[in-house]
Design a protein around this motif. Structure first.
Motif, PDB file in Angstrom:
ATOM      1  N   ASP A 255       0.836  -1.195   0.000  1.00 24.52           N
ATOM      2  CA  ASP A 255       0.000   0.000   0.000  1.00 24.52           C
ATOM      3  C   ASP A 255       0.873   1.248   0.000  1.00 24.52           C
ATOM      4  OD1 ASP A 255       0.959   0.006   2.600  1.00 24.52           O
ATOM      5  OD2 ASP A 255      -0.947   0.501   3.508  1.00 24.52           O
ATOM      6  N   ALA A 256       0.287   2.323  -0.461  1.00 30.20           N
ATOM      7  CA  ALA A 256       0.957   3.627  -0.444  1.00 30.20           C
ATOM      8  C   ALA A 256       0.037   4.561   0.323  1.00 30.20           C
ATOM      9  CB  ALA A 256       1.175   4.131  -1.859  1.00 30.20           C
ATOM     10  N   ARG A 257       0.600   5.271   1.265  1.00 26.53           N
ATOM     11  CA  ARG A 257      -0.227   6.177   2.064  1.00 26.53           C
ATOM     12  C   ARG A 257       0.554   7.400   2.487  1.00 26.53           C
ATOM     13  NH1 ARG A 257      -1.483   2.437   7.180  1.00 26.53           N
ATOM     14  NH2 ARG A 257      -1.947   1.026   5.509  1.00 26.53           N
ATOM     15  N   THR A 258      -0.170   8.385   2.936  1.00 27.52           N
ATOM     16  CA  THR A 258       0.428   9.602   3.451  1.00 27.52           C
ATOM     17  C   THR A 258       0.493   9.504   4.969  1.00 27.52           C
ATOM     18  OG1 THR A 258      -0.452  10.875   1.619  1.00 27.52           O
ATOM     19  CG2 THR A 258       0.212  12.116   3.564  1.00 27.52           C
ATOM     20  N   VAL A 259       1.641   9.841   5.528  1.00 27.98           N
ATOM     21  CA  VAL A 259       1.859   9.752   6.975  1.00 27.98           C
ATOM     22  C   VAL A 259       2.187  11.137   7.500  1.00 27.98           C
ATOM     23  CG1 VAL A 259       3.297   8.736   8.783  1.00 27.98           C
ATOM     24  CG2 VAL A 259       2.724   7.405   6.738  1.00 27.98           C
ATOM     25  N   GLU A 260       1.574  11.484   8.611  1.00 29.32           N
ATOM     26  CA  GLU A 260       1.905  12.733   9.280  1.00 29.32           C
ATOM     27  C   GLU A 260       2.566  12.388  10.604  1.00 29.32           C
ATOM     28  OE1 GLU A 260      -1.268  15.533   9.564  1.00 29.32           O
ATOM     29  OE2 GLU A 260      -1.956  15.085   7.539  1.00 29.32           O
ATOM     30  N   LYS A 261       3.772  12.934  10.789  1.00 28.82           N
ATOM     31  CA  LYS A 261       4.540  12.593  11.979  1.00 28.82           C
ATOM     32  C   LYS A 261       5.417  13.777  12.362  1.00 28.82           C
ATOM     33  CE  LYS A 261       7.458   8.892  13.661  1.00 28.82           C
ATOM     34  NZ  LYS A 261       8.103   7.636  13.306  1.00 28.82           N
ATOM     35  N   MET A 262       5.337  14.183  13.581  1.00 31.77           N
ATOM     36  CA  MET A 262       6.164  15.266  14.112  1.00 31.77           C
ATOM     37  C   MET A 262       6.114  16.505  13.222  1.00 31.77           C
ATOM     38  SD  MET A 262       9.272  13.288  15.961  1.00 31.77           S
ATOM     39  CE  MET A 262       9.748  14.809  16.671  1.00 31.77           C
TER      40      MET A 262
END
Length: 58
Positions: free
Chosen positions: A29-36
């Motif tokens: 899968d390909a996804r967008t991650v929001e971190k820090m």
């Protein structure tokens, strides 16, 4: 080719290569991650075997 097409093609190519090399079925899968306070895109893969081994603590 737009970015969405690129992501789909890339994920499909990774999945096909992993399955051909290892002989087991994968999900990619390909996804967008929001971190820090940052946002990035990632591609991840896993197989049913990997999930079972992790569940057993291996």
């Amino acid at each position: 080719m737009n970015f969405e097409d690129f992501k789909e093609n890339f994920s499909s190519d990774v999945k096909d290569t992993l399955e051909r090399r290892n002989g087991i079925e994968y999900e990619v899968d390909a996804r967008t991650v929001e971190k820090m306070n940052s946002t990035y895109r990632r591609t991840g893969s896993f197989s049913d075997r990997m999930i079972r081994n992790e569940w057993k603590g291996k």
